[in-house]
Design a protein around this motif. Structure first.
Motif, short mmCIF file in Angstrom:
data_model
loop_
_atom_site.label_atom_id
_atom_site.label_comp_id
_atom_site.label_asym_id
_atom_site.label_seq_id
_atom_site.Cartn_x
_atom_site.Cartn_y
_atom_site.Cartn_z
N ASP A 153 6.95 14.60 -59.58
CA ASP A 153 8.33 14.91 -59.15
C ASP A 153 8.48 16.28 -58.50
OD1 ASP A 153 9.36 12.44 -59.99
OD2 ASP A 153 9.58 13.17 -62.05
N LYS A 154 7.40 16.81 -57.96
CA LYS A 154 7.46 18.09 -57.25
C LYS A 154 6.89 17.92 -55.84
CE LYS A 154 6.94 20.70 -61.55
NZ LYS A 154 6.02 21.54 -62.36
N TYR A 155 7.27 18.83 -54.96
CA TYR A 155 6.80 18.77 -53.58
C TYR A 155 5.56 19.64 -53.40
CZ TYR A 155 11.42 16.79 -52.70
OH TYR A 155 12.55 16.00 -52.74
N THR A 212 8.14 23.27 -54.25
CA THR A 212 9.48 22.80 -54.64
C THR A 212 10.54 23.88 -54.52
OG1 THR A 212 8.39 21.29 -56.21
CG2 THR A 212 10.78 21.60 -56.44
N ASP A 213 10.29 25.05 -55.07
CA ASP A 213 11.29 26.12 -55.04
C ASP A 213 11.51 26.63 -53.62
OD1 ASP A 213 11.59 25.91 -57.75
OD2 ASP A 213 10.31 27.62 -58.23
N SER A 226 -3.13 17.37 -54.85
CA SER A 226 -2.00 17.84 -55.67
C SER A 226 -2.30 17.71 -57.16
CB SER A 226 -0.74 17.04 -55.33
OG SER A 226 -0.42 17.14 -53.96
N PRO A 245 14.54 17.79 -47.80
CA PRO A 245 13.99 16.49 -48.20
C PRO A 245 14.85 15.30 -47.77
CG PRO A 245 13.75 18.05 -49.99
CD PRO A 245 14.57 18.74 -48.93
N ASP A 260 2.58 24.30 -55.15
CA ASP A 260 3.87 23.67 -55.42
C ASP A 260 4.93 24.35 -54.55
OD1 ASP A 260 6.25 22.68 -56.40
OD2 ASP A 260 5.88 23.27 -58.49
N ILE A 275 11.09 24.95 -50.84
CA ILE A 275 11.82 23.92 -50.08
C ILE A 275 13.29 23.92 -50.47
CG2 ILE A 275 12.08 21.41 -49.86
CD1 ILE A 275 9.01 21.23 -49.81
N ALA A 276 13.58 24.14 -51.74
CA ALA A 276 14.98 24.16 -52.20
C ALA A 276 15.77 25.27 -51.51
CB ALA A 276 15.03 24.34 -53.71
N MET A 336 4.70 14.09 -52.76
CA MET A 336 5.19 14.39 -54.11
C MET A 336 4.13 14.06 -55.16
SD MET A 336 9.18 13.16 -53.93
CE MET A 336 9.59 14.08 -55.43
#
Length: 410
Positions: free
Chosen positions: A132-134, A106-107, A97, A117, A104, A109-110, A129
């Motif tokens: 602070d991102k997945y 994050t978006d 990572s 999460p 990334d 997964i959201a 992580m």
């Protein structure tokens, strides 16, 4: 006539292009997955089920070896030959990572209705992580505890209802249970010079008040001294230094070791192979009342950042996550999610063991996460090998490891 032939040839050419276009459109998107899972483990079976859906995405699988995951995956990424999806050991996730090798998520997964999460245990979630991102999705989780042969305990005058609770009790029991004439060792575990060795030793260091940032704490030194006593007195097989957990547990299953430190991934195999009464206990602590710890293991899914099909690859990960509730039932692996209740199997030995592993998970601590984890782990592995082979004292070996780790941490 020439013009007509030209127009007809042009029409045929357009038709051919259209046909090719339709054909290309109709072909499935190919997604490649790398994992170390064998045929009885999740990856190849989940992929088989996914491909049966015939949803326009076909997944191709390649099994890789545990010790080769990092080197082979990084080489593949740097040369543009990486798979779309890979399963990596959770402490090594930060390495990829931090270097931009993983996508990334994050978006995505959201927006996902499948991967949430809040449904995951904090430890496994933390391991995917970075900044602070997945950058991945936990695949499963596990820990280690102490398996013991109740029949051997009875035969040697030990109470099978009272397995060892402390390090001293463990060594004392191993002495009583070791039976060279019958090729029986008191204990089986892995001190291999790989991540498996670190995985097995770090909880001992943590219970002794240390950890990778204080690997030479007095309690961690005592832990390695205890391991050295076990090896020096031949209470464990000499190949403890070279074999992994799967093989060391096989020694227990075959009746050639009275106790074994291993994980819940062994439960189904043990039910098939072990022809004796056995139980599972929490890992022994340095002394009564001391803090507990255990390893937090298993792998995470990730998508390489240079994939040509990020959306399709994420759909594959969503499918994998949608099957988490079957992870233990089908494969003997614990889901990394706290929202899944594992039903009783109706097999008393397995159900009792599972209770202990779920209790042990409460004390499980992650390795890292740190981008330089392989270097940190290598320092620990080298110390274990140096001490157990008599090249250095446990204290000197761990002091040297602490210096190496300090240099890595800066």
């Amino acid at each position: 006539m020439g013009i007509r032939k030209f127009l007809m040839a042009g029409a045929l050419a357009l038709a051919s292009v259209s046909a090719l276009g339709l054909s290309a459109h109709a072909e499935d998107v190919k997604i490649t997955v790398w994992s170390l899972d064998r045929d009885i483990q999740p990856a190849p079976n989940l992929i088989k089920d996914f491909n049966a859906l015939k949803n326009g995405i076909t997944v191709e699988y390649r099994q890789i070896q545990f010790d080769d995951v990092v080197s082979e995956a990084m080489r593949a990424y740097s040369t543009g030959q990486a798979p779309d999806i890979i399963a990596v050991d959770n402490p090594e996730h930060a390495l990829f990572s931090s270097r931009g090798a993983f996508l990334d998520l994050t978006d995505r997964i959201a927006k996902s209705t499948v991967i949430k999460p809040e449904n995951y245990y904090p430890g496994p979630l933390k391991s995917v992580m970075w900044d602070d991102k997945y950058f991945g999705v936990p695949k499963a989780t596990n820990t280690i505890a102490l398996y013991y042969n109740k029949d051997m305990f009875k035969a040697k005058g030990l109470d099978p209802a009272k397995p060892p609770q402390t390090w001293d009790e463990l060594v004392a029991a191993a002495r009583k249970l070791t039976d060279p004439a019958n090729n029986v060792y008191g204990l089986a575990f892995s001190a291999k010079a790989s991540e498996e060795g670190t995985f097995q030793f770090l909880p001992w260091a943590q219970m002794g008040g240390g950890g990778y940032q204080q690997i030479n704490a007095p309690g961690a030194v005592k832990a390695l001294e205890t391991w050295k006593t076990i090896m020096d007195e031949k209470l464990a097989s000499p190949d403890t230094l070279t074999r992994g957990q799967w093989d060391s547990t096989g020694t227990f299953n075959s009746g050639n070791a009275a106790m074994a430190i291993s994980g819940p991934w062994e439960l189904d195999r043990m039910l098939e192979e072990a022809k004796f009464d056995w139980g599972v206990a929490l890992l022994p602590v340095p002394e009564a009342g001391a803090q507990r710890s255990s390893a937090m293991g298993d792998f995470n899914w990730a998508i390489f950042s240079n994939t040509q099909h990020p959306d399709e690859a994420f759909k594959v990960l969503e499918y994998f996550a949608s099957q988490d509730d079957k992870m233990f039932e089908k494969f003997g692996q614990l889901p990394a999610r706290s929202d899944i209740t594992i039903a009783a199997t109706g097999k008393p030995l397995k159900d009792e063991a599972l209770k202990v592993f779920l209790e042990q998970l409460k004390y499980a601590q992650p390795r890292g996460p740190h981008p330089a984890w392989p270097k940190i782990s290598k320092a620990i592995q080298d110390a274990i090998q140096a001490a157990l082979t008599g090249q250095m004292s446990p204290k000197d070996a761990l002091d040297q490891a602490a210096e190496k780790i300090s240099a890595v941490l800066g």
